[in-house]
Design an enzyme around this catalytic site. Structure first.
Site, mmCIF file in Angstrom:
data_model
loop_
_atom_site.group_PDB
_atom_site.id
_atom_site.type_symbol
_atom_site.label_atom_id
_atom_site.label_comp_id
_atom_site.label_asym_id
_atom_site.label_seq_id
_atom_site.Cartn_x
_atom_site.Cartn_y
_atom_site.Cartn_z
ATOM 1 N N ASP A 1 39.045 44.809 29.396
ATOM 2 C CA ASP A 1 39.056 43.524 28.551
ATOM 3 C C ASP A 1 37.232 43.340 28.116
ATOM 4 O OD1 ASP A 1 41.377 41.569 30.049
ATOM 5 O OD2 ASP A 1 41.183 43.594 30.220
ATOM 6 N N HIS B 1 45.620 35.724 25.242
ATOM 7 C CA HIS B 1 44.969 34.550 24.757
ATOM 8 C C HIS B 1 45.104 35.767 23.094
ATOM 9 C CE1 HIS B 1 43.538 32.862 27.788
ATOM 10 N NE2 HIS B 1 42.485 34.084 28.773
ATOM 11 N N HIS C 1 40.343 42.272 34.436
ATOM 12 C CA HIS C 1 39.006 42.107 35.118
ATOM 13 C C HIS C 1 38.594 43.297 35.865
ATOM 14 C CE1 HIS C 1 38.254 39.064 31.502
ATOM 15 N NE2 HIS C 1 39.471 39.762 31.701
#
Length: 279
Positions: A17, A77, A193
């Site tokens: 990410d 997202h 993450h």
């Protein structure tokens, strides 16, 4: 980090990410060097947090493509920046959003591209797909197992298949890796993450890792400034989580794949600081 010299194999990097400008900056600054140093044939980047920490814009998409990225994957997202919708829907887009999103969602869940030929390997067709998990995630995605079966059917004529599984729970990611073992060349996770230390080649030849990690600022809480996150947890007050900027690193995973069988041959984690010399 030691990787064997590639011969006829296909070498793929998936970077985790990308968070905000610091994450973009290290991709723009170092990817060309990484491609040359590690003889990378194909690069996939999860960029769903690239625009200020949430979403992707056309300008950022073009910058990443120009830096040497071959394909971008997205997750929960994916649609935060409405300006990206026309790009998602264009026929020449190299962006993949989760295939288990509703059918009317912008974009597509898989793409077939080509890795250029080398002196020892002809041009290789590469399929890239994305799925999103459902455990601890927003209720916006269909069953990833059913969607995975459909992907296998649609990509039956492509040997090399790469999957970004955007998921929170390691149990769900391990489940899908085992389910797709031997049917995808690569099943690598994103979203948390945090890079996991479980990279391996599964028994039927699929390269697997629960999460390839984050490309962004590590003096942070998953790429965001520390104090606002602490305050939100401490007080339950609403807060703006700004993108952190210190200790920028690129996290990703490199996989060698046999282009004939589609089986993975080797897998290694990669972590590189902005000013760090390559090994």
């Amino acid at each position: 980090m030691t990787l064997r010299v590639p011969d006829t194999t296909l070498r793929v990097l998936m970077a985790g990410d990308v968070v905000g400008k610091p994450g973009r900056d290290i991709i723009l600054a170092r990817l060309c060097e990484l491609r040359s140093h590690f003889s990378l044939d194909f690069v996939v980047v999860n960029a769903e947090n690239a625009a200020g920490g949430s979403g992707l814009t056309p300008e950022i998409y073009n910058a990443l493509m120009n830096a040497g990225v071959d394909c971008i994957t997205l997750g929960d997202h994916a649609f935060k920046q409405k300006s990206i919708y026309p790009v998602l829907n264009s026929s020449d887009s190299r962006i993949v959003r989760p295939a288990n999103f509703p059918p009317d969602a912008p974009g597509r869940g898989w793409i077939v591209l080509e890795a250029p030929a080398t002196e020892k390997r002809p041009a290789t067709t590469v399929a890239v797909a994305a799925l999103m998990g459902r455990v601890f995630m927003k209720e916006m995605a269909d069953n990833p197992i059913l969607a995975a079966d459909k992907l296998v059917e649609r990509l039956a004529h492509t040997r090399v298949r790469l999957l970004d599984f955007h998921a929170e729970a390691t149990s769900e990611t391990q489940m899908l890796g085992r389910y797709l073992d031997g049917r995808f060349s690569v099943v690598l996770g994103t979203h948390t993450h945090v890079a996991t230390a479980d990279e391996r080649i599964l028994p039927r030849g699929t390269a697997f890792q629960c999460d390839v990690g984050m490309t962004g600022a590590f003096e942070s809480i998953i790429g965001r400034d520390i104090e606002p996150v602490l305050d939100a947890f401490r007080t339950c007050r609403s807060a703006t989580f700004t993108v952190a900027r210190e200790d920028v690193r690129l996290n990703g995973t490199i996989v060698d794949i046999d282009p004939i069988s589609g089986k993975a041959l080797d897998i290694k984690r990669l972590e590189l600081r902005m000013d760090e010399a390559l090994p």
